[in-house]
Scaffold this motif. Structure first.
Motif, mmCIF file in Angstrom:
data_model
loop_
_atom_site.group_PDB
_atom_site.id
_atom_site.type_symbol
_atom_site.label_atom_id
_atom_site.label_comp_id
_atom_site.label_asym_id
_atom_site.label_seq_id
_atom_site.Cartn_x
_atom_site.Cartn_y
_atom_site.Cartn_z
ATOM 1 N N VAL A 1 -2.264 -35.869 8.165
ATOM 2 C CA VAL A 1 -3.455 -35.984 8.996
ATOM 3 C C VAL A 1 -3.749 -34.615 9.601
ATOM 4 O O VAL A 1 -2.869 -33.934 10.094
ATOM 5 C CB VAL A 1 -3.310 -37.061 10.099
ATOM 6 C CG1 VAL A 1 -2.221 -36.728 11.082
ATOM 7 C CG2 VAL A 1 -4.620 -37.261 10.810
ATOM 8 N N ASP A 2 -4.985 -34.194 9.483
ATOM 9 C CA ASP A 2 -5.407 -32.902 10.022
ATOM 10 C C ASP A 2 -6.303 -33.159 11.221
ATOM 11 O O ASP A 2 -7.283 -33.891 11.137
ATOM 12 C CB ASP A 2 -6.159 -32.113 8.950
ATOM 13 C CG ASP A 2 -6.587 -30.739 9.418
ATOM 14 O OD1 ASP A 2 -6.196 -30.320 10.521
ATOM 15 O OD2 ASP A 2 -7.321 -30.081 8.672
ATOM 16 N N LEU A 3 -5.955 -32.574 12.332
ATOM 17 C CA LEU A 3 -6.711 -32.797 13.554
ATOM 18 C C LEU A 3 -8.037 -32.054 13.597
ATOM 19 O O LEU A 3 -8.798 -32.275 14.516
ATOM 20 C CB LEU A 3 -5.880 -32.354 14.764
ATOM 21 C CG LEU A 3 -4.707 -33.228 15.110
ATOM 22 C CD1 LEU A 3 -3.923 -32.612 16.239
ATOM 23 C CD2 LEU A 3 -5.174 -34.595 15.502
ATOM 24 N N SER B 1 -4.904 -45.142 8.802
ATOM 25 C CA SER B 1 -4.278 -45.000 7.492
ATOM 26 C C SER B 1 -3.980 -46.404 6.983
ATOM 27 O O SER B 1 -3.434 -47.231 7.716
ATOM 28 C CB SER B 1 -2.973 -44.209 7.582
ATOM 29 O OG SER B 1 -2.326 -44.219 6.327
ATOM 30 N N THR B 2 -4.332 -46.676 5.744
ATOM 31 C CA THR B 2 -4.025 -47.980 5.142
ATOM 32 C C THR B 2 -2.921 -47.861 4.089
ATOM 33 O O THR B 2 -2.628 -48.821 3.394
ATOM 34 C CB THR B 2 -5.283 -48.602 4.507
ATOM 35 O OG1 THR B 2 -5.828 -47.688 3.556
ATOM 36 C CG2 THR B 2 -6.324 -48.934 5.570
ATOM 37 N N ASP B 3 -2.319 -46.676 3.990
ATOM 38 C CA ASP B 3 -1.243 -46.466 3.026
ATOM 39 C C ASP B 3 -0.003 -45.855 3.692
ATOM 40 O O ASP B 3 0.603 -44.932 3.178
ATOM 41 C CB ASP B 3 -1.724 -45.609 1.850
ATOM 42 C CG ASP B 3 -2.324 -44.277 2.295
ATOM 43 O OD1 ASP B 3 -2.192 -43.911 3.487
ATOM 44 O OD2 ASP B 3 -2.932 -43.599 1.453
ATOM 45 N N ASN C 1 -8.350 -41.634 7.591
ATOM 46 C CA ASN C 1 -9.805 -41.572 7.708
ATOM 47 C C ASN C 1 -10.180 -41.773 9.167
ATOM 48 O O ASN C 1 -9.542 -42.560 9.875
ATOM 49 C CB ASN C 1 -10.468 -42.672 6.861
ATOM 50 C CG ASN C 1 -10.245 -42.449 5.389
ATOM 51 O OD1 ASN C 1 -10.598 -41.408 4.858
ATOM 52 N ND2 ASN C 1 -9.629 -43.407 4.725
ATOM 53 N N SER C 2 -11.225 -41.075 9.590
ATOM 54 C CA SER C 2 -11.688 -41.284 10.956
ATOM 55 C C SER C 2 -12.360 -42.645 11.048
ATOM 56 O O SER C 2 -12.902 -43.160 10.083
ATOM 57 C CB SER C 2 -12.634 -40.167 11.393
ATOM 58 O OG SER C 2 -13.756 -40.121 10.561
ATOM 59 N N SER C 3 -12.287 -43.237 12.219
ATOM 60 C CA SER C 3 -12.811 -44.565 12.442
ATOM 61 C C SER C 3 -13.218 -44.679 13.896
ATOM 62 O O SER C 3 -13.095 -43.735 14.660
ATOM 63 C CB SER C 3 -11.742 -45.622 12.114
ATOM 64 O OG SER C 3 -12.253 -46.923 12.324
ATOM 65 N N GLY C 4 -13.689 -45.837 14.269
ATOM 66 C CA GLY C 4 -13.981 -46.087 15.669
ATOM 67 C C GLY C 4 -15.445 -46.312 15.930
ATOM 68 O O GLY C 4 -16.289 -46.216 15.043
ATOM 69 N N PRO C 5 -15.734 -46.630 17.194
ATOM 70 C CA PRO C 5 -17.108 -46.919 17.581
ATOM 71 C C PRO C 5 -17.973 -45.665 17.555
ATOM 72 O O PRO C 5 -17.459 -44.550 17.595
ATOM 73 C CB PRO C 5 -16.962 -47.459 18.999
ATOM 74 C CG PRO C 5 -15.691 -46.871 19.487
ATOM 75 C CD PRO C 5 -14.803 -46.731 18.299
ATOM 76 N N PRO C 6 -19.272 -45.849 17.514
ATOM 77 C CA PRO C 6 -20.167 -44.683 17.597
ATOM 78 C C PRO C 6 -20.059 -44.048 18.973
ATOM 79 O O PRO C 6 -19.518 -44.653 19.894
ATOM 80 C CB PRO C 6 -21.548 -45.286 17.362
ATOM 81 C CG PRO C 6 -21.407 -46.721 17.709
ATOM 82 C CD PRO C 6 -19.996 -47.099 17.404
ATOM 83 N N PRO C 7 -20.560 -42.823 19.128
ATOM 84 C CA PRO C 7 -20.498 -42.165 20.433
ATOM 85 C C PRO C 7 -21.080 -43.048 21.527
ATOM 86 O O PRO C 7 -21.978 -43.854 21.287
ATOM 87 C CB PRO C 7 -21.323 -40.900 20.244
ATOM 88 C CG PRO C 7 -21.252 -40.629 18.782
ATOM 89 C CD PRO C 7 -21.207 -41.993 18.128
ATOM 90 N N GLY C 8 -20.549 -42.889 22.717
ATOM 91 C CA GLY C 8 -20.945 -43.726 23.843
ATOM 92 C C GLY C 8 -22.327 -43.404 24.390
ATOM 93 O O GLY C 8 -23.111 -42.677 23.777
ATOM 94 N N ILE C 9 -22.596 -43.929 25.550
ATOM 95 C CA ILE C 9 -23.883 -43.741 26.220
ATOM 96 C C ILE C 9 -24.179 -42.256 26.376
ATOM 97 O O ILE C 9 -23.324 -41.481 26.785
ATOM 98 C CB ILE C 9 -23.846 -44.420 27.598
ATOM 99 C CG1 ILE C 9 -23.530 -45.904 27.428
ATOM 100 C CG2 ILE C 9 -25.135 -44.223 28.364
ATOM 101 C CD1 ILE C 9 -23.206 -46.618 28.717
ATOM 102 N N PHE C 10 -25.372 -41.864 26.040
ATOM 103 C CA PHE C 10 -25.821 -40.469 26.144
ATOM 104 C C PHE C 10 -24.914 -39.520 25.360
ATOM 105 O O PHE C 10 -24.749 -38.372 25.732
ATOM 106 C CB PHE C 10 -25.908 -40.028 27.605
ATOM 107 C CG PHE C 10 -26.714 -40.963 28.459
ATOM 108 C CD1 PHE C 10 -28.071 -41.142 28.225
ATOM 109 C CD2 PHE C 10 -26.129 -41.679 29.470
ATOM 110 C CE1 PHE C 10 -28.822 -42.011 28.996
ATOM 111 C CE2 PHE C 10 -26.876 -42.561 30.250
ATOM 112 C CZ PHE C 10 -28.222 -42.721 30.007
#
Length: 189
Positions: free
Chosen positions: A80-82, A113-115, A121-130
């Motif tokens: 994983v590369d930051l 990671s699924t393996d 892979n990056s994941s997560g919710p879209p950017p927050g308010i503003f």
């Protein structure tokens, strides 16, 4: 006097039995560094550990999550590369079989990671308010890895800024739960 001797005999036997169950610790191939968190599969064979980045968190090491597939005997960088994704992988969660790993930095994007940590892979919710980013405070995985949860807070609001995000499809999509608390610092399944 006979009761005292019997009691001492029983206490000595229990103490000796306690020493029989002690474990031997052996140093592994993991580098000597500032470890922040470790997770394990249910059987203890698959492990993931994240490195804390002291000093300048904007310049993290190239490999800051290490993986073991043999109960910690050997460790390898996960790959994983930051680069631009955040800093300090402070939170990790694992499915029961260790194949799905969820990593969260203090600030930035979640990674999945699924393996068992080979690819990420990056994941997560879209950017927050503003466009505000999230400050992650905990992650959790269901035993089969299909349900994931992540707690966070945002600087966009000073009141009731605690958030819980839920995924029911192994991190493909995320929804925000309706909450009215300030900050939640941990979560578990």
């Amino acid at each position: 006097m006979k009761r005292v001797k019997t009691l001492l005999l029983v206490a000595a036997t229990l103490m000796m039995g306690d020493f029989a169950f002690t474990q031997t610790w052996t140093q592994t191939s993991a580098p000597a560094t500032n470890w922040a968190v470790v997770v394990s599969s249910a059987d203890g064979t698959k492990l993931a550990a994240a490195v804390d980045v002291p000093g300048n968190p904007l310049l993290p090491p190239a490999n800051s999550i290490f993986i073991s597939t043999n109960s910690g005997i050997t460790w390898t960088p996960s790959g994983v590369d930051l680069g631009g994704l955040g800093w300090d992988w402070n939170y990790l969660a694992s499915s029961a079989d260790g194949s799905l790993l969820l990593a969260a930095p203090f600030y930035g994007l979640l990674c999945i990671s699924t393996d068992a940590g080979t690819t990420w892979n990056s994941s997560g919710p879209p950017p927050g308010i503003f466009g505000a980013e999230y400050y992650w405070t905990g992650v959790a995985s269901s035993p089969n890895g299909t349900k994931l949860a992540a707690t966070a807070y945002s600087q966009a609001s000073a009141i009731n800024n605690g958030m819980i995000f839920i995924s029911t499809n192994s991190g493909a999509t995320w929804t925000q739960a309706n909450t009215t608390f300030d900050v939640c610092w941990s979560i578990a399944f």
